[in-house]
Design an enzyme around this catalytic site. Structure first.
Site, PDB file in Angstrom:
ATOM      1  N   SER A  85       0.849  -1.190   0.000  1.00  0.00           N
ATOM      2  CA  SER A  85       0.000   0.000   0.000  1.00  0.00           C
ATOM      3  C   SER A  85       0.884   1.239   0.000  1.00  0.00           C
ATOM      4  CB  SER A  85      -0.945  -0.025   1.209  1.00  0.00           C
ATOM      5  OG  SER A  85      -1.857   1.042   1.158  1.00  0.00           O
ATOM      6  N   THR A  86       0.817   2.051   1.050  1.00  0.00           N
ATOM      7  CA  THR A  86       1.570   3.305   1.090  1.00  0.00           C
ATOM      8  C   THR A  86       3.062   3.047   0.919  1.00  0.00           C
ATOM      9  OG1 THR A  86      -0.063   4.118   2.678  1.00  0.00           O
ATOM     10  CG2 THR A  86       1.941   5.419   2.405  1.00  0.00           C
ATOM     11  N   HIS A 136      -2.731  -0.972  -3.280  1.00  0.00           N
ATOM     12  CA  HIS A 136      -3.875  -0.093  -3.044  1.00  0.00           C
ATOM     13  C   HIS A 136      -3.734   1.168  -3.898  1.00  0.00           C
ATOM     14  CE1 HIS A 136      -4.309  -1.970   1.231  1.00  0.00           C
ATOM     15  NE2 HIS A 136      -4.858  -2.714   0.307  1.00  0.00           N
ATOM     16  N   MET A 192       0.082   1.103   5.142  1.00  0.00           N
ATOM     17  CA  MET A 192      -0.612   1.474   6.362  1.00  0.00           C
ATOM     18  C   MET A 192      -1.779   0.518   6.602  1.00  0.00           C
ATOM     19  SD  MET A 192      -2.108   5.238   7.334  1.00  0.00           S
ATOM     20  CE  MET A 192      -3.180   5.272   5.896  1.00  0.00           C
ATOM     21  N   ASP A 212      -4.350  -4.726   6.117  1.00  0.00           N
ATOM     22  CA  ASP A 212      -4.838  -5.521   4.998  1.00  0.00           C
ATOM     23  C   ASP A 212      -3.745  -6.483   4.525  1.00  0.00           C
ATOM     24  OD1 ASP A 212      -6.591  -6.406   3.000  1.00  0.00           O
ATOM     25  OD2 ASP A 212      -5.817  -4.959   1.547  1.00  0.00           O
TER      26      ASP A 212
END
Length: 354
Positions: A175-176, A201, A294, A297
């Site tokens: 993600s991030t 993401h 972050m 997930d």
């Protein structure tokens, strides 16, 4: 009590500046220290009180957001959340923003902006909080790694060999900070690497451009996944933004199912959806990797993969931009190995074995 996260809002829209300022100011632990209509005004304000996080538009007068972002990252690296309209040319600009060092992107529409910002308040606050925890030194190392040469392959495949077997499968969730981390990892893989499926993401309409960019930089083929597509050695399939991706077995082959559905762990695509399907479809023939991001997930899905006999890897804290998803996976004992970013490519080529 911890000091509040100080935020500078930079956007040429007065509506955006007003609404974003109001929404962030209501959130506990966040303080908006200023708002500016363009980067030059912002720099004047920031030099008097430098923020912890910047929210930044892309298309602005006097200096565009990409130029400003590059200037900030070169002179005084600061976490930046880009608030951009991702349509047409804007999507390419947003891709450039992530490549230049933006931590994350909030998609804003061309119409109904004020109501959208209110609806997306939780995402905006979460993005700012995640950005405040970002390890920008790791972000810089990811960029350096992406320029490294691919790992040597044992041998180049014979003509047509890539379609012969998909027995092994690699699943990656991030993600991030993941756009830079994926570039660093995939850019070092040879064409003999087993088929790879990825959930990053990202907003809808963004993953196609991201895949195109990676495809130009990597020896492996990188595509935005389409429903029913085969997973092949030397091919990387990235889940489309706004759709879940799962893997199923079809005879000797792996196929991806791309479908709509409710968000899982507040995300669509969700890493957990992918990892759980890989645990069922591939079991011990799979390798799961959870990287910077972050939230949590993918952590439970990686645990299911390990319980099914798969090799599993989590990125270590020092090389993560945000050590959220890997941290949760490690807490659940889902990760067989914990590796720095620079060692993940060799783990993928070697099947995850020590």
């Amino acid at each position: 009590m911890a000091d509040p996260i100080r935020v500078m809002v930079v956007d040429d829209s007065a509506v955006v500046r007003q609404v974003v300022t109001e929404l962030l100011s209501r959130a506990p632990g966040i303080e908006v220290v200023g708002a500016a209509a363009d980067p030059l005004f912002a720099l004047d304000r920031m030099n008097k009180a430098w923020p912890d996080v910047i929210t930044l538009d892309v298309e602005m007068p006097r200096m565009d957001g990409i130029t400003f972002l590059k200037k900030i990252m070169a002179e005084r690296p600061t976490p930046v959340v880009v608030c951009s309209t991702l349509t047409g040319k804007g999507s390419e600009t947003a891709m450039q923003a992530l490549a230049a060092g933006a931590v994350s992107i909030i998609t804003k529409p061309t119409l109904g902006l004020k109501s959208f910002l209110h609806d997306a308040a939780d995402d905006l606050v979460a993005a700012v909080r995640g950005a405040a925890r970002a390890n920008l030194r790791a972000l810089g190392r990811s960029g350096a790694l992406s320029a490294a040469r691919p790992l040597a392959a044992a041998a180049e495949p014979a003509a047509g060999a890539m379609a012969e077997t998909t027995d092994r499968l690699i699943a990656i969730g991030t993600s991030t900070g993941g756009t830079q981390a994926l570039e660093a990892v995939l850019g070092r893989l040879p064409r003999t690497t087993p088929g790879i499926v990825v959930v990053q993401h990202m907003p809808e309409k963004f993953t196609a451009l991201f895949a195109q960019r990676l495809d130009q930089l990597c020896a492996v083929e990188v595509l935005e996944a389409a429903d029913g597509q085969r997973v092949l050695p030397g091919r990387v399939l990235i889940a489309p933004g706004g759709r879940h991706m799962a893997v199923r077995r079809s005879g000797a082959h792996y196929i991806v199912d791309v479908r709509d559905g409710p968000p899982v762990n507040r995300h669509k695509p969700s890493v957990d959806v992918l990892f759980r399907s890989v645990a069922r479809a591939a079991g011990r023939n799979a390798l799961g990797v959870i990287m910077t991001g972050m939230g949590d997930d993918g952590a439970r899905g990686l645990k299911e993969m390990r319980d099914a006999g798969a090799r599993t890897v989590a990125q270590d804290e020092a090389s993560c931009v945000v050590f959220g998803m890997p941290k949760e996976a490690i807490r659940l004992d889902a990760a067989e190995r914990i590796l720095p970013l620079e060692r993940i490519p060799e783990a993928l080529v070697g099947g995850g074995r020590p």
